[in-house]
Design a protein around this motif. Sequence first.
Motif, short mmCIF file in Angstrom:
data_model
loop_
_atom_site.label_atom_id
_atom_site.label_comp_id
_atom_site.label_asym_id
_atom_site.label_seq_id
_atom_site.Cartn_x
_atom_site.Cartn_y
_atom_site.Cartn_z
N ARG A 16 0.83 -1.20 0.00
CA ARG A 16 0.00 0.00 0.00
C ARG A 16 0.87 1.26 0.00
O ARG A 16 0.56 2.24 -0.68
CB ARG A 16 -0.92 0.00 1.22
CG ARG A 16 -1.85 1.19 1.25
CD ARG A 16 -2.83 1.13 2.38
NE ARG A 16 -3.61 2.36 2.46
CZ ARG A 16 -4.47 2.64 3.42
NH1 ARG A 16 -4.66 1.78 4.41
NH2 ARG A 16 -5.14 3.78 3.42
N ALA A 17 1.97 1.19 0.78
CA ALA A 17 2.89 2.33 0.82
C ALA A 17 3.50 2.59 -0.55
O ALA A 17 3.60 3.76 -0.99
CB ALA A 17 3.99 2.07 1.85
N VAL A 24 4.40 8.86 3.88
CA VAL A 24 3.56 7.67 3.72
C VAL A 24 3.79 6.68 4.86
O VAL A 24 2.84 6.16 5.45
CB VAL A 24 3.84 7.00 2.36
CG1 VAL A 24 3.14 5.64 2.29
CG2 VAL A 24 3.37 7.89 1.22
N GLU A 43 4.42 5.71 -5.48
CA GLU A 43 4.42 5.78 -6.95
C GLU A 43 3.47 6.87 -7.46
O GLU A 43 3.66 7.42 -8.55
CB GLU A 43 3.99 4.42 -7.54
CG GLU A 43 5.01 3.30 -7.31
CD GLU A 43 6.34 3.61 -7.98
OE1 GLU A 43 7.39 3.24 -7.41
OE2 GLU A 43 6.33 4.22 -9.07
N ALA A 44 2.48 7.19 -6.64
CA ALA A 44 1.52 8.24 -7.02
C ALA A 44 2.07 9.64 -6.73
O ALA A 44 1.41 10.64 -7.04
CB ALA A 44 0.20 8.04 -6.29
N GLU A 54 3.68 10.67 -3.51
CA GLU A 54 3.88 11.07 -2.12
C GLU A 54 5.30 10.71 -1.64
O GLU A 54 5.94 9.81 -2.18
CB GLU A 54 2.85 10.37 -1.22
CG GLU A 54 1.42 10.79 -1.48
CD GLU A 54 0.44 10.18 -0.48
OE1 GLU A 54 -0.47 9.46 -0.91
OE2 GLU A 54 0.63 10.41 0.73
N GLU A 79 2.27 1.94 -3.46
CA GLU A 79 1.26 2.52 -4.36
C GLU A 79 1.17 4.03 -4.17
O GLU A 79 1.11 4.78 -5.14
CB GLU A 79 -0.10 1.87 -4.09
CG GLU A 79 -0.18 0.40 -4.49
CD GLU A 79 -1.52 -0.21 -4.10
OE1 GLU A 79 -1.70 -1.41 -4.36
OE2 GLU A 79 -2.37 0.52 -3.52
N ARG A 80 1.21 4.48 -2.92
CA ARG A 80 1.12 5.91 -2.64
C ARG A 80 2.39 6.65 -3.05
O ARG A 80 2.33 7.78 -3.54
CB ARG A 80 0.83 6.13 -1.16
CG ARG A 80 -0.58 5.70 -0.77
CD ARG A 80 -0.87 5.85 0.71
NE ARG A 80 -0.61 7.20 1.21
CZ ARG A 80 -0.85 7.58 2.46
NH1 ARG A 80 -1.35 6.71 3.33
NH2 ARG A 80 -0.61 8.83 2.85
N ASP A 106 2.29 7.86 8.14
CA ASP A 106 0.83 7.74 8.16
C ASP A 106 0.39 6.28 8.35
O ASP A 106 -0.47 5.98 9.19
CB ASP A 106 0.22 8.28 6.86
CG ASP A 106 0.34 9.78 6.75
OD1 ASP A 106 0.14 10.31 5.63
OD2 ASP A 106 0.63 10.44 7.78
N LEU A 107 1.00 5.38 7.57
CA LEU A 107 0.59 3.98 7.62
C LEU A 107 1.01 3.30 8.92
O LEU A 107 0.32 2.42 9.42
CB LEU A 107 1.14 3.23 6.41
CG LEU A 107 0.56 3.66 5.05
CD1 LEU A 107 1.18 2.86 3.93
CD2 LEU A 107 -0.96 3.51 5.04
#
Length: 293
Positions: A255-256, A269, A261-262, A264, A258-259, A272-273
Amino acid sequence: MDISSASVPTPPAYREPLPRGVIIAATPLGNIYDASPRLLAALAQADIIAAEDTRRTRSLAAALGVEIRGKVISNFDHNESARVEDLIAAARAYSVLVVTDAGMPSVSDPGFPLVQAAHEAGVPVTCLPGPSAVPTALALSGLPVGRFCFDGFAPRKAGARRSWLESMRSEERAVCFFESPHRIAATLAEAAEILGSSRQAAVCRELTKTFEEIKRGSLGELAEWAAGGVKGEISVVIAGADGTAESSLEDIVERALERVEAGERVKTVTKDLAKEYKVSKNELYDAVIARRG
């Protein structure tokens, strides 16, 4: 209960003189009637008693109706290393009984330096078994403790304590440790953050004493309970990991990524996670960096 007039006679089977050498003996955690007949006999017969607190040892003997005839000397954390040479010399010819304020000597209590030195010097060493907070807490915890490890006292400094807790993430054995009432709330809160708030645990307080209490629940629940203040001598048992920690961390890493790569930032990240999933921020950050590499 008034125990001031308690008198427990030494059984005839234990009237024989103690052997020479070092004899470590467990003393009651709280309830004096947990004292074994062998302990009573040893207190009465030992040539030398090396006690963590001489006054408490004399008080215990008096409450049990035992007259100490041997020499009683102090043997505690800050002087036991200096005592070793003299006690080893004495143990070659006399019986040297080692006792602490409560529980088994050398288990997070004075005694280890003398026992180690006695073995190395070829001086006989034996033990009079009895009370210990570790197996007592494990048995009362109601957790799977067929396999366990004992870690003594939890680290005092926050950084060392967090690293120690992080080492438990994948530990499949139950972990037992001691903690101060002044630090138990912080330790449980950090344990819930690092190991997960749902991990099961038990806080065992004032074992065998009048106000004995066993508080069981998830780390999150126990942290909330301890925030109100906890008193007394404390043993903690944390259940072992269920073997899913690695796959759970891997899911969070995915999940990290993915963020990231977007667009962030990795630090943002992972912070937060880590907060969301109650895992170690540093461990998650390192895992994300390793995957990206």
